[in-house]
Design a protein around this motif. Structure first.
Motif, PDB file in Angstrom:
ATOM      1  N   UNK A 159       0.844  -1.195   0.000  1.00 18.20           N
ATOM      2  CA  UNK A 159       0.000   0.000   0.000  1.00 18.20           C
ATOM      3  C   UNK A 159       0.886   1.255   0.000  1.00 18.20           C
ATOM      4  N   UNK A 160       0.627   2.174  -0.924  1.00 17.86           N
ATOM      5  CA  UNK A 160       1.485   3.361  -1.054  1.00 17.86           C
ATOM      6  C   UNK A 160       1.533   4.183   0.222  1.00 17.86           C
ATOM      7  N   UNK A 161       0.394   4.270   0.921  1.00 16.57           N
ATOM      8  CA  UNK A 161       0.367   5.021   2.177  1.00 16.57           C
ATOM      9  C   UNK A 161       1.321   4.398   3.192  1.00 16.57           C
ATOM     10  N   UNK A 162       1.279   3.066   3.281  1.00 18.46           N
ATOM     11  CA  UNK A 162       2.128   2.390   4.263  1.00 18.46           C
ATOM     12  C   UNK A 162       3.601   2.450   3.864  1.00 18.46           C
ATOM     13  N   UNK A 163       3.863   2.379   2.580  1.00 14.79           N
ATOM     14  CA  UNK A 163       5.252   2.519   2.107  1.00 14.79           C
ATOM     15  C   UNK A 163       5.812   3.864   2.557  1.00 14.79           C
ATOM     16  N   UNK A 164       5.028   4.920   2.392  1.00 13.46           N
ATOM     17  CA  UNK A 164       5.476   6.262   2.805  1.00 13.46           C
ATOM     18  C   UNK A 164       5.700   6.336   4.313  1.00 13.46           C
ATOM     19  N   UNK A 165       4.798   5.723   5.064  1.00 16.51           N
ATOM     20  CA  UNK A 165       4.909   5.754   6.528  1.00 16.51           C
ATOM     21  C   UNK A 165       6.148   4.983   6.992  1.00 16.51           C
ATOM     22  N   UNK A 173      14.532   6.970  12.521  1.00 17.60           N
ATOM     23  CA  UNK A 173      14.533   5.868  13.480  1.00 17.60           C
ATOM     24  C   UNK A 173      15.071   6.295  14.845  1.00 17.60           C
ATOM     25  N   UNK A 174      15.840   7.388  14.873  1.00 17.10           N
ATOM     26  CA  UNK A 174      16.401   7.875  16.133  1.00 17.10           C
ATOM     27  C   UNK A 174      15.328   8.492  17.031  1.00 17.10           C
ATOM     28  N   UNK A 175      14.165   8.763  16.463  1.00 20.95           N
ATOM     29  CA  UNK A 175      13.047   9.290  17.244  1.00 20.95           C
ATOM     30  C   UNK A 175      12.125   8.136  17.637  1.00 20.95           C
ATOM     31  N   UNK A 176      11.432   8.310  18.749  1.00 20.15           N
ATOM     32  CA  UNK A 176      10.447   7.298  19.135  1.00 20.15           C
ATOM     33  C   UNK A 176       9.118   7.614  18.457  1.00 20.15           C
ATOM     34  N   UNK A 177       8.499   6.617  17.860  1.00 21.70           N
ATOM     35  CA  UNK A 177       7.244   6.823  17.132  1.00 21.70           C
ATOM     36  C   UNK A 177       6.106   6.085  17.832  1.00 21.70           C
ATOM     37  N   UNK A 178       5.085   6.824  18.215  1.00 19.01           N
ATOM     38  CA  UNK A 178       3.899   6.241  18.821  1.00 19.01           C
ATOM     39  C   UNK A 178       2.770   6.264  17.799  1.00 19.01           C
ATOM     40  N   UNK A 184      -1.680  10.649  13.135  1.00 17.76           N
ATOM     41  CA  UNK A 184      -2.030  12.063  12.980  1.00 17.76           C
ATOM     42  C   UNK A 184      -1.153  12.737  11.933  1.00 17.76           C
ATOM     43  N   UNK A 185       0.141  12.422  11.937  1.00 16.42           N
ATOM     44  CA  UNK A 185       1.075  13.020  10.960  1.00 16.42           C
ATOM     45  C   UNK A 185       0.688  12.695   9.524  1.00 16.42           C
ATOM     46  N   UNK A 191      -7.028   3.710  14.582  1.00 15.42           N
ATOM     47  CA  UNK A 191      -7.593   2.421  14.166  1.00 15.42           C
ATOM     48  C   UNK A 191      -7.301   2.111  12.706  1.00 15.42           C
ATOM     49  N   UNK A 192      -7.396   3.126  11.848  1.00 16.34           N
ATOM     50  CA  UNK A 192      -7.169   2.879  10.417  1.00 16.34           C
ATOM     51  C   UNK A 192      -5.704   2.536  10.149  1.00 16.34           C
ATOM     52  N   UNK A 193      -4.777   3.162  10.860  1.00 13.45           N
ATOM     53  CA  UNK A 193      -3.357   2.843  10.667  1.00 13.45           C
ATOM     54  C   UNK A 193      -3.047   1.449  11.226  1.00 13.45           C
ATOM     55  N   UNK A 194      -3.642   1.140  12.379  1.00 13.77           N
ATOM     56  CA  UNK A 194      -3.453  -0.196  12.964  1.00 13.77           C
ATOM     57  C   UNK A 194      -3.931  -1.275  11.987  1.00 13.77           C
ATOM     58  N   UNK A 195      -5.131  -1.051  11.418  1.00 11.45           N
ATOM     59  CA  UNK A 195      -5.691  -2.027  10.472  1.00 11.45           C
ATOM     60  C   UNK A 195      -4.845  -2.124   9.208  1.00 11.45           C
TER      61      UNK A 195
END
Length: 268
Positions: A159-165, A173-178, A184-185, A191-195
């Motif tokens: 999925x292009x969206x997930x590739x970008x993410x 990677x040096x930053x922590x990502x929640x 939001x970014x 829920x949609x990102x989790x799915x």
């Protein structure tokens, strides 16, 4: 031998076992496949093996088995990387071990036999009885001494969206990502990102993200002089114990043990 050896030489004699020790520190081996099964051992760094569906992280002092016909590209993480390859003709009724990709720690018996072949390059045929006996025994020992495959791979996103993410996470990677902030970014809900992670790569965000960080830390442990605390920060961990415990859970040994156990054999 020319670095394009695999395109012309490996399968030229279908019944030979082909031996190739690459001590030159290539930076990239383009996508290709072989009719023979490939044993790929590495030391001195991490090698990325990219297939059509996955990126494998092959750490030093481990080997990967690549079955016949699997298209793959190879990216050594450092010019210090040494790769040792043996290519075996495979019959259609070969055991299950030879039919699936896998990464395994090498044992002392295999290591001694592999180093015994370090000056051999090219085809080894049955007429070369003493050499052939060694490499044939090596092939048989692979399935007899094999331990459990280590899951050191990440699936490719489609999925292009997930590739970008994923690209964004990798570059930062040096930053922590929640998950909430990441969603939001990219103008998505949690829920949609989790799915999206579960649907596209078959694993949760936290599992993918955790493995990505630990696999990247392997490169820093082997290819740099950074302290383990610095490496933890470089892959986004604020807590050294959390990093160390997570690393141990995935790799089976602590980061300090991993670093000291991966010193290069000098008999190259």
């Amino acid at each position: 031998m020319n670095s394009k050896y695999y395109l012309t030489e490996v399968d030229k004699k279908p019944h030979s076992i082909f031996c190739y020790h690459n001590l030159m520190g290539e930076t990239f081996i383009e996508p290709h496949s072989h009719d023979k099964g490939q044993f790929l051992y590495t030391e001195g760094g991490v090698v990325h093996v990219k297939t059509d569906s996955r990126m494998y992280y092959l750490p030093a002092r481990h080997y990967m088995w690549i079955p016949p016909g699997v298209r793959h590209a190879i990216y050594p993480s450092s010019p210090r990387v040494i790769m040792r390859n043996l290519y075996f003709p495979m019959s259609s009724n070969a055991s299950g071990f030879y039919k699936k990709e896998g990464i395994y720690p090498i044992n002392n018996l295999l290591m001694e036999l592999l180093l015994f072949t370090k000056t051999w390059n090219g085809d080894i045929t049955k007429s070369q009885k003493s050499k052939y006996a060694v490499v044939y025994a090596f092939k048989e020992l692979l399935k007899q001494t094999v331990s459990k495959s280590l899951h050191l791979e990440l699936p490719h996103a489609n999925d292009k969206r997930l590739i970008n993410i994923i690209n964004y996470i990798t570059e930062h990677l040096h930053q922590e990502h929640l998950l909430p902030q990441l969603a939001s970014n990219f103008s998505m809900t949690d829920k949609s990102l989790y799915r999206l992670f579960k649907k596209d790569v078959g694993m949760s965000f936290i599992k993918y993200y955790t493995q990505l960080r630990i696999f990247k830390s392997l490169e820093y442990l082997i290819n740099s002089d950074h302290t383990i605390s610095e490496i933890a920060n470089m892959v986004g961990y604020n807590s050294l114990p959390t990093f160390s415990n997570t690393f141990t859970k995935i790799m089976g040994k602590r980061p300090s043990e991993y670093r000291t156990s991966n010193e290069i054999y000098l008999e190259s």
